[in-house]
Design an enzyme around this catalytic site. Structure first.
Site, short mmCIF file in Angstrom:
data_model
loop_
_atom_site.label_atom_id
_atom_site.label_comp_id
_atom_site.label_asym_id
_atom_site.label_seq_id
_atom_site.Cartn_x
_atom_site.Cartn_y
_atom_site.Cartn_z
CB SER A 289 -0.89 0.00 1.23
OG SER A 289 -0.11 0.16 2.40
CE LYS A 290 -2.75 3.52 -1.32
NZ LYS A 290 -4.07 3.22 -0.93
NE ARG A 291 0.49 0.14 5.90
CZ ARG A 291 1.19 -0.93 6.25
NH1 ARG A 291 2.41 -0.78 6.72
NH2 ARG A 291 0.68 -2.12 6.13
#
Length: 517
Positions: A289-291
Site C-alpha cells: 500500500s501507499k505507506r
RNA sequence: GUCCCCUUCGUCUAGCCUGGCCCAGGACACCGCCCUUUCACGGCGGCGACACCGGUUCAAAUCCGGUAGGGGACGCCA
C-alpha cells in the site's frame, strides 16, 4: 420448417443462451458455435472456436492510478496473449459510479502505455453495458434463479454483526428467498438464488483445485436498490460476452470465483479457466500500500525508472524461467507461461528493481536515454543549450547511474560550472601542489589537440611523470575543479565531454579560488 | 469467528508433479579481496534457507497427516 427454426433445433441440443439475439451460441465439443447468415442469406453454423483461441483481459477499476500489482496482472495477461497469439482486452470496471473517475481511467491508460502493453480490444466500459446487465437480471428473475429482496441495509448490518459475534459466517440468511408477496413499491435489491448444498470447485491454473462448500456461499446481490448491477454479476456477463477463455486476476478474487461460476452456470454460459496470481506484499509482508512507498507505475517513471526495467522486475515477481533474470520483451513473450507462476505471495523489493534499472541504463541506447533524461534535467532547472552534447554526457554516466534521476543529478555539473568546491576533499592537498597542478594541466591541455579519452588520460600521465606526481595528486584536484566534487566520471571522459576551452576555464576558476584563500 | 490460500537464504526464486544427481542452485542486498585518479562498472570469494512435528521409504525440500505462522475473503466495493 424454416431454416432458422431448424437451426434453433440443432442448437437446442447444445446449451444455447440466451434465447435471444446477442449471445446466441452453443457448444459443440471443444468449440463454440453460433448461427450466422452466409452471403446467400441462409443461416449456417459458424464456429467461433473460442475455446482454442486465447482471449484474456485486464479489468481494473478506475478508482485510482495503475499500481504495480495491477500492472503485473496486466503484464501476465498481455504476455500470455502475445505468447499464444491470443487477444488481450482492456476493460474498465466502472460499475461503482460513486468512486470511478475519468482521471483514474486516464492514469491507468497512461501507465499501460508507458509499460508498452497495448490492447487488441477496448477499452470497454462496463457503464456502457448497463442495459445488457439489466436484461440478464430480468432473465434470472423470470427463470426463478434470482429474487427480489426487501431487507434494508440496517437490518442486514445488524444480522451480520450478530452472526460475527456468535462466531457464525456473516452470510445472508435468506429471509426473502421464499417470500411470495409482491411489493414493488418498496425499494429492493435482486439476489441470486444460489444453489444450496454440494460444492463448487474449479481447477485454478496457478493454485490447483480449489473447492468451496456451497454452504459458505450466500445469495449475493446482483442488482442494487438503485437498479445498477454489482461487480460479480457484471464480470460474468462481460467475460462471457467478450468470450474470455482465461481469467487471470489477483488472488483476492479467489473467493468470488465460486459465486461467479454459479452465475455462469445459471446463465448457461461456458465457464472460463481461472488463474489467480498471488499478491504483491510490502517489506513488512503486508499487502502493498501507499505507506510502503511508491506503488504507482507512473511514480516509478517519474523516479527515473525505465519501463523495460519495471516490466522485467514485475515479470520475475512470481514467475520464473529457471535461473534467468534478464528478459528482453521478446524473451518474456516467448518464455512466459502461467504454469511457471508461483503460488505464494512475493515481497516488492526496490533494491532489485534498482539493479535491473541500472542494467538497462548501462546497456540502453544513448540517444533514447538522452531524450528520457531531458525532463529530469529541466526539473533541476538545467538547460543543455550551449553546454556539452547530451549524448556525450549520458555516455559518461550510463554505468554510474541507477535511475534517470540519479543520472540527471550527476549531469548537472556539465551544464552548470561549480560555484563552490568540496573543501574537505581539497584540504587533502597542499595549496602549493594544487596550484602547481592547475598550471601544469593547463599548459599540457592547451599545447596538445584533444584526441580521445585514452589520449587525454595519456596527457595526465605525462603531467605526472614530468612532475613526479602520482595520478591521485593530479586527477582528483582536476576532478574537483571541473565538477566541484569527487564523485564524477573519469577525467578523460569529463575533459573530452566538456571540451578543452571549458575545461581550462574551470581550472582557471579554481586557481582564482585558491589564490583568494 | 468462518471459509479459502500460502510457507526453500534478509528479498526474488530454481528444484517439488515424475523421491536419490541437493550436506539445496541462481539473482538482489550485505561483507571481503582484485581492478582503479574519484564515483561507478567489472572480476573473484564469503555469509545465508527446505516453518515445525510425525508418518511412508533403503532414501524426503520433494509423498501423506497434523501443528504453527502469514495472507485473503466474508459489502447495495471492485
Amino acid at each position: 420448417m424454416s431454416i432458422l427454426a431448424r437451426w434453433s433445433k440443432v442448437l437446442s441440443k447444445f446449451k444455447v443462451y440466451p434465447p435471444g439475439k446477442k449471445c446466441f451460441w452453443g457448444e459443440v465439443g471443444n468449440a463454440i458455435v453460433a448461427p450466422q447468415k452466409n452471403t446467400a442469406g441462409s443461416a449456417q453454423l459458424k464456429e467461433l472456436r473460442y475455446m482454442s483461441e486465447l482471449r484474456v483481459r485486464f479489468a481494473p477499476s478506475p478508482t485510482g492510478y495503475l499500481h504495480v500489482g495491477g500492472a503485473r496482472t496486466a503484464l501476465f495477461n498481455w504476455l500470455l496473449a502475445k505468447n499464444r497469439g491470443g487477444t488481450f482486452i482492456l476493460r474498465i470496471e466502472d460499475t461503482d459510479v460513486e468512486r470511478s473517475t475519468k482521471e483514474s481511467v486516464e492514469a491507468i491508460l497512461e501507465g499501460m502505455k508507458w509499460l508498452g502493453m497495448d490492447w487488441d480490444e477496448g477499452p470497454f466500459y462496463q457503464s456502457d453495458s448497463f442495459p445488457l446487465y439489466k436484461e440478464y437480471v430480468q432473465k434470472l428473475l423470470d427463470a426463478g434463479k434470482a429474487y427480489k429482496c426487501y431487507c434494508t441495509t440496517d437490518e442486514l448490518d445488524a444480522k451480520r454483526a450478530l452472526a460475527m459475534e456468535e462466531g457464525r459466517k456473516p452470510k445472508y440468511d435468506g429471509t426473502c428467498r421464499e417470500r411470495s408477496g409482491q411489493c414493488d413499491e418498496q425499494p429492493y435489491v435482486v439476489r441470486f438464488r444460489a444453489p444450496q448444498g454440494g460444492v463448487t470447485a474449479f481447477d485454478d491454473l496457478i493454485k490447483g483445485t480449489i473447492t468451496f462448500p456451497n454452504e459458505e456461499l450466500d445469495d449475493l446481490i446482483i442488482q442494487r436498490t438503485d437498479g445498477t448491477p454489482t461487480y460479480n454479476f457484471c464480470v460474468v456477463i462481460d467475460d462471457a460476452s467478450m468470450r474470455i477463455t482465461i481469467v487471470i486476476r489477483g488472488d483476492d478474487h479467489v473467493n468470488n470465483t465460486p459465486r461467479q461460476i454459479q452465475l455462469y452456470e445459471a446463465l448457461g454460459f461456458p465457464v472460463p479457466q481461472f488463474a489467480h496470481v498471488p499478491m504483491i506484499l510490502g517489506a513488512d509482508k503486508a499487502r502493498l500500500s501507499k505507506r510502503h512507498g511508491a506503488t504507482s507505475v507512473i511514480a516509478y517513471r517519474d523516479m527515473g525508472f525505465l519501463p523495460e526495467a519495471l516490466n522485467n522486475y514485475l515479470v520475475r515477481l512470481g514467475w520464473s524461467n529457471g535461473d534467468d533474470e534478464i528478459f528482453s520483451r521478446e524473451e518474456m513473450i516467448s518464455k512466459f507461461d502461467i504454469s511457471n507462476v508461483g503460488r505464494s505471495p512475493s515481497v516488492f523489493n526496490t533494491e532489485k528493481l534498482l539493479w535491473l534499472n541500472a542494467h538497462y541504463i548501462k546497456n540502453g541506447d544513448t540517444q533514447r536515454l538522452a531524450g528520457l533524461l531531458l525532463p529530469h534535467l529541466s526539473r533541476r532547472g538545467v538547460t543543455t543549450l550551449g553546454g556539452p552534447d547530451l549524448m556525450a554526457v549520458v555516455k559518461t554516466l550510463q554505468e554510474r547511474a541507477q535511475t534517470l534521476e540519479e543520472m540527471a543529478e550527476r549531469a548537472v555539473f556539465y551544464y552548470n560550472a561549480p560555484v563552490s568546491y568540496d573543501e574537505a576533499a581539497l584540504a587533502k592537498f597542499d595549496k602549493e601542489l594544487l596550484q602547481a597542478v592547475c598550471t601544469a594541466v593547463t599548459e599540457k591541455l592547451s599545447s596538445a589537440p584533444l584526441g580521445d579519452i585514452a589520449a587525454i588520460d595519456a596527457l595526465f600521465k605525462e603531467v605526472c611523470a614530468e612532475n613526479g606526481w602520482k595520478m591521485g595528486q593530479v586527477g582528483q584536484p582536476t576532478r574537483i575543479a571541473l565538477s566541484g566534487g569527487t564523485q564524477a566520471p573519469g577525467i578523460g571522459e569529463i575533459v573530452l565531454t566538456l571540451g578543452v576551452e571549458e575545461t581550462l576555464r574551470r581550472i582557471q576558476k579554481m586557481k582564482e579560488h585558491l589564490a583568494a584563500k
